[in-house]
Design a protein around this motif. Structure first.
Motif, mmCIF file in Angstrom:
data_model
loop_
_atom_site.group_PDB
_atom_site.id
_atom_site.type_symbol
_atom_site.label_atom_id
_atom_site.label_comp_id
_atom_site.label_asym_id
_atom_site.label_seq_id
_atom_site.Cartn_x
_atom_site.Cartn_y
_atom_site.Cartn_z
ATOM 1 N N SER A 351 50.464 38.540 49.537
ATOM 2 C CA SER A 351 49.327 38.691 48.776
ATOM 3 C C SER A 351 48.572 39.827 49.051
ATOM 4 O O SER A 351 48.540 40.607 49.956
ATOM 5 C CB SER A 351 48.594 37.558 49.273
ATOM 6 O OG SER A 351 47.480 37.869 50.239
ATOM 7 N N THR A 365 41.675 35.706 37.897
ATOM 8 C CA THR A 365 42.695 34.419 37.947
ATOM 9 C C THR A 365 44.089 35.107 37.687
ATOM 10 O O THR A 365 44.205 35.851 36.905
ATOM 11 C CB THR A 365 42.402 33.442 37.043
ATOM 12 O OG1 THR A 365 42.379 34.036 35.533
ATOM 13 C CG2 THR A 365 41.240 32.621 37.192
ATOM 14 N N PRO A 366 44.875 34.539 38.626
ATOM 15 C CA PRO A 366 44.724 33.789 39.966
ATOM 16 C C PRO A 366 43.912 34.469 40.923
ATOM 17 O O PRO A 366 43.593 36.006 40.720
ATOM 18 C CB PRO A 366 46.042 33.670 40.389
ATOM 19 C CG PRO A 366 47.064 34.865 39.805
ATOM 20 C CD PRO A 366 46.178 35.194 38.539
ATOM 21 N N THR A 367 43.682 34.014 41.963
ATOM 22 C CA THR A 367 42.668 34.568 42.880
ATOM 23 C C THR A 367 43.743 35.445 44.059
ATOM 24 O O THR A 367 42.911 36.467 44.468
ATOM 25 C CB THR A 367 42.083 33.554 43.818
ATOM 26 O OG1 THR A 367 42.951 32.550 44.216
ATOM 27 C CG2 THR A 367 41.118 32.817 43.059
ATOM 28 N N GLU A 369 47.562 37.402 44.231
ATOM 29 C CA GLU A 369 48.804 37.974 43.690
ATOM 30 C C GLU A 369 49.497 39.013 44.703
ATOM 31 O O GLU A 369 49.104 39.547 45.624
ATOM 32 C CB GLU A 369 48.674 38.754 42.467
ATOM 33 C CG GLU A 369 48.556 38.228 41.235
ATOM 34 C CD GLU A 369 48.891 38.966 39.835
ATOM 35 O OE1 GLU A 369 48.975 40.169 40.092
ATOM 36 O OE2 GLU A 369 48.738 38.544 38.793
#
Ligand code: 0T9
Length: 385
Positions: A351, A365-367, A369
């Motif tokens: 992440s 979005t997404p919160t 990656e």
């Protein structure tokens, strides 16, 4: 269809039927020869820097707001290359060569008038699904763009819809020390003209450029051109966009821009020219194939590319099979040995902290990656080939 040679009509129809009923990785489908491009997807990140002076200009901006404007100007100016250059060069959008795992592409744009040299490192970090990681830097100007690119494709009312997965982060070293970061998200594509065998890309939805300073650019690719004399909506024009720049913590635009990303755009309030990409762009400089390592894109694909360029599709398909068989064998050997192909230039991170931190500011979005971090292990010019 217009774009389809008579002899390939049946195979085009079969191919289109297969994409209609297919969801997932389009890159692995076998397409008729006329739609094949001799260029691998690992070359595409070069589109980010074909106007090196606009890239360098980001470092010359004097404050947070002007830097965000310079980043937006550079970003909009890359769109023509990213999304229409195959139509100009090859007659229509074409199916790029599907890179092998570990495929590499290196290049640079030379220094010129003090703008500094810009360097490009690309690595195919996954084959299935295809994921391409890139790092573009201008050390003289203290600029670095790191990103990765993957796609999720589906088929909807005659068009291929492509959701771009991945993001890019531009880091700007500030003169007084410290740095500013820009999180860049990517628009959705719609590939139209499929039935006619002359595909082209239209951008849809929104994309964002969020600065760590708080300034946010929102780019809308579906905005209507405006209202006509009698108040009728003129409707969406091809390649039209609107962008707004909002200050930290505000939704009140400080700047608005609109226009055609493949031609010119303007400041919506003053009418002053914002972007103009009708002038020639600068293609990336790449060393001679003879000096390349085996996994460098243009060397790896040279015979396939020659086959496609010269219309010798038997050669192209024979050479492509060679590469694919060799890849299959490698994967088998790795499995047997319990090893994995080591990435050369990038490290995978589950992440991305920059994405999380800056994405929050505009409810991305997404919160979260993943990302591929450049390991800073390539010199320009290279110490070793
Ligand atoms: C990142 C870009 C991306 C890659 C390409 C969808 C696509 C692969 C990904 C998104 C770059 O920064 C920008 C431009 C073009 C995109 C390609 C267009 C395209 O058609 C391919 C896909 C995989 C196909 O080849 C579909 C089959 C083909 C017959 C349609 C022309």
């Amino acid at each position: 269809g217009e774009g389809v040679p008579a002899a390939q009509k049946t195979s085009w129809t079969t191919f289109v039927k297969s994409i209609v009923s297919f969801s997932g990785d389009l890159s692995s489908l076998t397409a008729p020869p006329f739609i094949l491009s001799p260029i691998s997807l690992t070359e595409f990140p070069a589109y980010w820097c074909e106007r090196p002076a606009l890239f360098a200009a980001i470092a010359d901006a004097q404050d947070e707001k002007s830097r965000s404007i310079a980043v937006l100007k550079w970003f909009i100016s890359t769109l023509k290359g990213q999304y229409t250059s195959r139509n100009e060069k090859l007659g229509s959008e074409k199916k790029p060569l599907n890179p092998v795992l570990g495929e590499l592409f290196y290049g640079y744009w030379p220094d010129h008038n003090g703008r500094g040299q810009t360097n490009l490192v690309v690595e195919q970090v996954s084959h299935h699904p295809p994921i391409t990681a890139y790092y573009i830097s201008n050390p003289t100007k203290g600029l670095a763009l790191q990103g990765h690119s993957a796609q999720k494709t589906s088929f909807s009312s005659g068009s291929i819809v492509v959701k771009q997965i991945g993001h890019a982060v531009l880091t700007v070293d500030l003169p007084g020390g410290g740095k500013e970061e820009f999180l860049i998200t990517l628009p959705r594509l719609r590939i139209d003209g499929i039935w006619y065998g002359s595909p082209y890309i239209e951008l849809t939805g929104l994309s964002y450029i969020q600065s760590s300073s708080g300034w946010l650019s929102t780019i809308d690719y579906e905005a209507k051109e405006g209202r006509g004399y009698f108040g009728f909506s003129i409707g969406a024009k091809s390649h039209f966009f609107k962008a707004v720049l909002t200050p930290p913590g505000s939704t009140n635009p400080a700047k608005k821009y609109d226009g055609l990303w493949h031609e010119t755009s303007k400041d919506s309030d003053t009418g002053e020219v914002f972007t103009d990409v009708r002038t020639p762009k600068e293609e990336v400089t790449v060393g001679p194939v003879e000096q390349m390592a085996d996994f460098e894109s243009r060397k790896l694909w040279q015979h396939v590319a020659r086959g496609i360029r010269e219309g010798d599709y038997e050669l192209a398909s024979r050479e492509k099979s060679k590469i694919e068989n060799e890849q299959r064998q490698r994967r088998k050997d790795e499995q047997a040995a319990g090893t994995r192909w080591p990435l050369k230039h990038f490290e995978h991170i589950e992440s991305d902290p920059v994405y999380e931190r800056l994405g929050k500011l505009f409810n991305a979005t997404p919160t979260t990656e993943d990302t591929y971090v450049f390991m800073r292990n390539r010199d320009f010019p290279p110490a070793t080939a």
